[in-house]
Design an enzyme around this catalytic site. Sequence first.
Site, PDB file in Angstrom:
ATOM      1  N   GLY A  93     -14.355 -30.863 -22.991  1.00  0.00           N
ATOM      2  CA  GLY A  93     -15.619 -30.789 -24.205  1.00  0.00           C
ATOM      3  C   GLY A  93     -16.550 -30.194 -24.581  1.00  0.00           C
ATOM      4  O   GLY A  93     -16.610 -28.368 -24.323  1.00  0.00           O
ATOM      5  N   GLY A  95     -19.142 -29.111 -22.290  1.00  0.00           N
ATOM      6  CA  GLY A  95     -19.159 -28.055 -20.806  1.00  0.00           C
ATOM      7  C   GLY A  95     -18.176 -26.654 -21.314  1.00  0.00           C
ATOM      8  O   GLY A  95     -18.476 -25.496 -21.008  1.00  0.00           O
ATOM      9  N   TYR A 264     -22.915 -46.358 -18.100  1.00  0.00           N
ATOM     10  CA  TYR A 264     -22.562 -45.235 -17.756  1.00  0.00           C
ATOM     11  C   TYR A 264     -24.231 -44.887 -18.853  1.00  0.00           C
ATOM     12  O   TYR A 264     -25.157 -43.967 -18.247  1.00  0.00           O
ATOM     13  CB  TYR A 264     -21.815 -44.904 -18.813  1.00  0.00           C
ATOM     14  CG  TYR A 264     -22.278 -43.524 -20.255  1.00  0.00           C
ATOM     15  CD1 TYR A 264     -21.041 -42.337 -20.054  1.00  0.00           C
ATOM     16  CD2 TYR A 264     -23.253 -43.072 -20.765  1.00  0.00           C
ATOM     17  CE1 TYR A 264     -21.618 -41.285 -20.411  1.00  0.00           C
ATOM     18  CE2 TYR A 264     -23.358 -42.107 -21.785  1.00  0.00           C
ATOM     19  CZ  TYR A 264     -22.411 -41.099 -21.719  1.00  0.00           C
ATOM     20  OH  TYR A 264     -22.273 -40.031 -22.070  1.00  0.00           O
TER      21      TYR A 264
HETATM   22  P1  NDP Z   1     -15.496 -34.839 -21.260  1.00  0.00           P
HETATM   23  O1  NDP Z   1     -15.117 -36.093 -20.928  1.00  0.00           O
HETATM   24  O2  NDP Z   1     -14.224 -34.291 -22.658  1.00  0.00           O
HETATM   25  O3  NDP Z   1     -16.083 -33.658 -20.673  1.00  0.00           O
HETATM   26  C1  NDP Z   1     -16.507 -34.684 -19.234  1.00  0.00           C
HETATM   27  C2  NDP Z   1     -15.902 -33.096 -17.899  1.00  0.00           C
HETATM   28  O4  NDP Z   1     -16.627 -34.337 -17.427  1.00  0.00           O
HETATM   29  C3  NDP Z   1     -15.143 -33.240 -17.764  1.00  0.00           C
HETATM   30  O5  NDP Z   1     -14.567 -31.211 -17.700  1.00  0.00           O
HETATM   31  C4  NDP Z   1     -14.188 -33.622 -16.402  1.00  0.00           C
HETATM   32  O6  NDP Z   1     -13.510 -33.531 -15.873  1.00  0.00           O
HETATM   33  C5  NDP Z   1     -15.692 -34.184 -15.557  1.00  0.00           C
HETATM   34  N1  NDP Z   1     -16.080 -34.466 -14.785  1.00  0.00           N
HETATM   35  C6  NDP Z   1     -15.569 -35.665 -15.222  1.00  0.00           C
HETATM   36  N2  NDP Z   1     -15.761 -36.738 -13.758  1.00  0.00           N
HETATM   37  C7  NDP Z   1     -16.238 -35.144 -12.437  1.00  0.00           C
HETATM   38  C8  NDP Z   1     -15.981 -35.147 -11.359  1.00  0.00           C
HETATM   39  N3  NDP Z   1     -16.295 -36.072 -10.729  1.00  0.00           N
HETATM   40  N4  NDP Z   1     -16.419 -34.252 -10.948  1.00  0.00           N
HETATM   41  C9  NDP Z   1     -16.402 -32.467 -11.713  1.00  0.00           C
HETATM   42  N5  NDP Z   1     -16.508 -32.963 -12.792  1.00  0.00           N
HETATM   43  C10 NDP Z   1     -16.346 -34.174 -13.314  1.00  0.00           C
HETATM   44  O7  NDP Z   1     -16.933 -34.959 -21.767  1.00  0.00           O
HETATM   45  P2  NDP Z   1     -18.408 -34.067 -22.834  1.00  0.00           P
HETATM   46  O8  NDP Z   1     -17.926 -33.325 -22.739  1.00  0.00           O
HETATM   47  O9  NDP Z   1     -18.628 -35.444 -24.060  1.00  0.00           O
HETATM   48  O10 NDP Z   1     -19.666 -34.885 -22.232  1.00  0.00           O
HETATM   49  C11 NDP Z   1     -20.005 -34.202 -21.582  1.00  0.00           C
HETATM   50  C12 NDP Z   1     -20.784 -34.446 -21.686  1.00  0.00           C
HETATM   51  O11 NDP Z   1     -21.853 -34.466 -22.533  1.00  0.00           O
HETATM   52  C13 NDP Z   1     -21.933 -35.815 -20.502  1.00  0.00           C
HETATM   53  O12 NDP Z   1     -22.851 -35.872 -19.716  1.00  0.00           O
HETATM   54  C14 NDP Z   1     -21.967 -36.597 -21.811  1.00  0.00           C
HETATM   55  O13 NDP Z   1     -22.832 -37.366 -20.849  1.00  0.00           O
HETATM   56  C15 NDP Z   1     -22.241 -35.794 -22.345  1.00  0.00           C
HETATM   57  N6  NDP Z   1     -22.806 -36.510 -23.757  1.00  0.00           N
HETATM   58  C16 NDP Z   1     -21.348 -36.763 -24.450  1.00  0.00           C
HETATM   59  C17 NDP Z   1     -21.900 -37.312 -25.956  1.00  0.00           C
HETATM   60  C18 NDP Z   1     -20.100 -37.341 -26.604  1.00  0.00           C
HETATM   61  O14 NDP Z   1     -20.786 -38.586 -27.962  1.00  0.00           O
HETATM   62  N7  NDP Z   1     -19.244 -37.341 -26.376  1.00  0.00           N
HETATM   63  C19 NDP Z   1     -23.445 -37.674 -26.596  1.00  0.00           C
HETATM   64  C20 NDP Z   1     -23.921 -36.873 -25.589  1.00  0.00           C
HETATM   65  C21 NDP Z   1     -24.078 -36.899 -24.627  1.00  0.00           C
HETATM   66  P3  NDP Z   1     -12.189 -33.039 -16.465  1.00  0.00           P
HETATM   67  O15 NDP Z   1     -11.415 -32.572 -17.617  1.00  0.00           O
HETATM   68  O16 NDP Z   1     -10.795 -32.873 -15.229  1.00  0.00           O
HETATM   69  O17 NDP Z   1     -11.588 -34.904 -16.672  1.00  0.00           O
HETATM   70 MG1  PMR Z   2     -22.626 -45.571 -30.981  1.00  0.00          MG
HETATM   71  C1  PMR Z   2     -26.921 -43.659 -36.082  1.00  0.00           C
HETATM   72  C2  PMR Z   2     -26.277 -44.418 -35.169  1.00  0.00           C
HETATM   73  C3  PMR Z   2     -25.183 -43.925 -34.051  1.00  0.00           C
HETATM   74  C4  PMR Z   2     -25.552 -43.159 -32.962  1.00  0.00           C
HETATM   75  C5  PMR Z   2     -26.049 -41.304 -33.801  1.00  0.00           C
HETATM   76  C6  PMR Z   2     -24.848 -43.542 -32.447  1.00  0.00           C
HETATM   77  C7  PMR Z   2     -24.248 -42.143 -31.002  1.00  0.00           C
HETATM   78  N1  PMR Z   2     -23.654 -44.415 -32.246  1.00  0.00           N
HETATM   79  C8  PMR Z   2     -24.929 -44.911 -33.600  1.00  0.00           C
HETATM   80  C9  PMR Z   2     -24.501 -46.275 -34.224  1.00  0.00           C
HETATM   81  C10 PMR Z   2     -23.366 -46.905 -33.782  1.00  0.00           C
HETATM   82  N2  PMR Z   2     -22.940 -47.450 -32.992  1.00  0.00           N
HETATM   83  C11 PMR Z   2     -23.383 -48.327 -34.734  1.00  0.00           C
HETATM   84  C12 PMR Z   2     -24.512 -48.728 -35.105  1.00  0.00           C
HETATM   85  C13 PMR Z   2     -22.472 -49.159 -33.615  1.00  0.00           C
HETATM   86  C14 PMR Z   2     -22.471 -50.364 -34.059  1.00  0.00           C
HETATM   87  C15 PMR Z   2     -21.510 -50.566 -34.875  1.00  0.00           C
HETATM   88  C16 PMR Z   2     -22.235 -48.545 -32.462  1.00  0.00           C
HETATM   89  C17 PMR Z   2     -21.226 -49.075 -31.562  1.00  0.00           C
HETATM   90  C18 PMR Z   2     -20.987 -47.781 -30.661  1.00  0.00           C
HETATM   91  C19 PMR Z   2     -19.718 -48.302 -29.957  1.00  0.00           C
HETATM   92  C20 PMR Z   2     -19.238 -49.211 -29.913  1.00  0.00           C
HETATM   93  N3  PMR Z   2     -21.346 -46.437 -30.075  1.00  0.00           N
HETATM   94  C21 PMR Z   2     -20.771 -45.897 -28.989  1.00  0.00           C
HETATM   95  C22 PMR Z   2     -19.711 -46.912 -28.895  1.00  0.00           C
HETATM   96  C23 PMR Z   2     -19.794 -46.340 -26.831  1.00  0.00           C
HETATM   97  O1  PMR Z   2     -18.738 -47.072 -26.821  1.00  0.00           O
HETATM   98  C24 PMR Z   2     -20.277 -45.142 -27.314  1.00  0.00           C
HETATM   99  C25 PMR Z   2     -21.469 -45.039 -25.961  1.00  0.00           C
HETATM  100  O2  PMR Z   2     -22.343 -46.457 -26.081  1.00  0.00           O
HETATM  101  O3  PMR Z   2     -20.977 -44.707 -25.071  1.00  0.00           O
HETATM  102  C26 PMR Z   2     -21.610 -45.190 -23.747  1.00  0.00           C
HETATM  103  C27 PMR Z   2     -21.260 -44.670 -28.876  1.00  0.00           C
HETATM  104  C28 PMR Z   2     -21.654 -44.171 -28.853  1.00  0.00           C
HETATM  105  N4  PMR Z   2     -22.987 -43.559 -30.223  1.00  0.00           N
HETATM  106  C29 PMR Z   2     -23.205 -42.546 -30.471  1.00  0.00           C
HETATM  107  C30 PMR Z   2     -22.706 -41.789 -28.864  1.00  0.00           C
HETATM  108  C31 PMR Z   2     -23.265 -40.199 -28.762  1.00  0.00           C
HETATM  109  C32 PMR Z   2     -22.154 -42.585 -28.049  1.00  0.00           C
HETATM  110  C33 PMR Z   2     -21.508 -41.860 -27.159  1.00  0.00           C
HETATM  111  C34 PMR Z   2     -21.898 -41.728 -25.922  1.00  0.00           C
HETATM  112  C35 PMR Z   2     -22.945 -41.280 -25.524  1.00  0.00           C
HETATM  113  O4  PMR Z   2     -22.445 -40.181 -24.956  1.00  0.00           O
HETATM  114  O5  PMR Z   2     -23.953 -41.361 -25.223  1.00  0.00           O
END
Ligand code: NDP
Ligand code: PMR
Length: 389
Positions: A93, A95, A264
């Site tokens: 992802g 990273g 989380y």
């Molecule tokens: P991924 O699951 O793709 O990547 C997560 C990484 O963390 C993987 O490389 C995983 O390793 C590693 N990891 C998990 N557990 C451990 C551990 N115990 N020790 C070392 N490494 C570990 O997720 P993302 O790339 O989406 O997430 C990256 C960051 O972005 C996180 O901090 C997440 O909270 C943040 N983020 C993500 C969003 C999203 O929409 N996806 C939105 C906002 C923030 P492995 O490859 O071995 O599983």
């Molecule tokens: Mg969300 C502007 C709207 C917006 C954005 C930017 C996110 C980001 N989400 C939005 C809206 C909504 N989400 C709405 C309206 C809903 C209800 C339908 C919704 C639902 C939802 C779920 C069930 N969203 C989620 C989930 C997850 O399981 C994810 C989560 O909360 O993980 C903790 C998630 C997320 N929404 C995001 C982002 C970035 C996540 C991923 C988790 C994170 O890294 O923060």
Amino acid sequence: HMNTKNVQVSRAVGGSVAPIGVAAGRVNPRVYASPVLYQGPAPMCRPTQEPTPRSQRVIVQASTLERPPAFSSPVLAPKNDKPTVCITGASSGLGLNAAKSLASSGNWHVVMACRDFAKAEREARKIGIPKGSYTVMHLDLAALDSVRIFADMYKASGQRLDCLVCNAAVYLPTAKEPVYTADGFELSMGTNHLGHFLLVNLLLDKLKEAPNKDPRCIIVGSITGNTNTLAGNVPPKANLGDLSGLENMQPMADGGEFDGPKAYKDAKVCNMLTMCQLHKRLHESTGITFASLYPGCIASSGLFRNHVPLFRYLFPRFQKNITKGYVSEEEAGRRLMQVVASPDLKKSGVYWSFSNTSGSFENQLSEEASDDAKGSRLWDVSMKLVGLA
Ligand code: NDP
Ligand code: PMR
Ligand code: LMG
């Protein structure tokens, strides 16, 4: 809990695993010279007051199937003069993609700090990170001993450190019962916050001496931990309460019932509070830039691997078409790269966000994620939990 004195070290020899020594007192860099994979206690066992049974001690062993080239060992690495960024969780992802952007720019060497050594190497090759521009090191944030060993090894390796990126995270959306780290913390809080909290503190001195004179420490945050946004108001909402649950090693920081998504989001709040505290306590005296960011919704990343298939199918479509919050892993990687490397994003204490049209901007954290009293208490509690106070 045990300390590094008790760490038993093994190294694969011709496919088998043979113990090569017990580190006495401090980490011996020679012992840790090979690529290592943490094979310690399953992250489900809670600590006891009993001494750790032999079978559960931290075992560090080589894990690649082919013999890696000698230079992939951090200790034997050829002298590298480039600014070096260490990224946790660089095997997937955000990273992985940031590692690729930074390494491919030709201006950075990347240390990929990963729990699965073989996967990291495989993914680095698959995505095309130039050979010689990265080093894989083992780090399992779900075991504080692994964090301590990593920090010692990093220092012993003689590598430089110009930027530390706390990126790794786990998300357990469907877990009904908590699972625990090796040290007995709930897995998402233990990995996403406490493991990184210890890591940053152990590497601060090293980071302070960044040869590029622009040391940065980036902790990845998220919109979902910020209740001043729509996304942060989707239940369950983040809330650390009075942190008594965290302090007493209960599954939830606020002492409530276990809830995976909330755990989380709570951990993300801790990440952002930690950044603010680091900035307040240490920016002036160390010159380190502390920053956090929301990279956008990387809705197809591995973060959702534990979610139900229907969610994984609908979520990216929902984010692309309805919220427009979607970003690709590549774009998210470029955003993180800017926070690491851009001279324009050098300001400390900032929570960066990005607009699809106009790029980076300084965003506002929620009340809780910027609460100084709560941050201060989190600092004290975390210091105690990771054994630094
Ligand atoms: P991924 O699951 O793709 O990547 C997560 C990484 O963390 C993987 O490389 C995983 O390793 C590693 N990891 C998990 N557990 C451990 C551990 N115990 N020790 C070392 N490494 C570990 O997720 P993302 O790339 O989406 O997430 C990256 C960051 O972005 C996180 O901090 C997440 O909270 C943040 N983020 C993500 C969003 C999203 O929409 N996806 C939105 C906002 C923030 P492995 O490859 O071995 O599983
Ligand atoms: Mg969300 C502007 C709207 C917006 C954005 C930017 C996110 C980001 N989400 C939005 C809206 C909504 N989400 C709405 C309206 C809903 C209800 C339908 C919704 C639902 C939802 C779920 C069930 N969203 C989620 C989930 C997850 O399981 C994810 C989560 O909360 O993980 C903790 C998630 C997320 N929404 C995001 C982002 C970035 C996540 C991923 C988790 C994170 O890294 O923060
Ligand atoms: C829960 O699962 C777990 O049960 C819980 O334990 C916990 O883990 C929690 O936060 C974590 O998640 C989530 C559960 C309900 O979702 C599912 O299991 C099913 C997948 C739901 C998908 C979520 C994304 C939202 C999807 C909305 C609409 C999709 C449209 C596709 C777009 C295509 C465009 C061309 O999680 C929820 O919160 C889901 C709530 C579902 C209600 C949907 C409400 C509406 C949203 C707004 C827009 C509707 C528009 C209609 C679309 C028209 C398209 C033409």
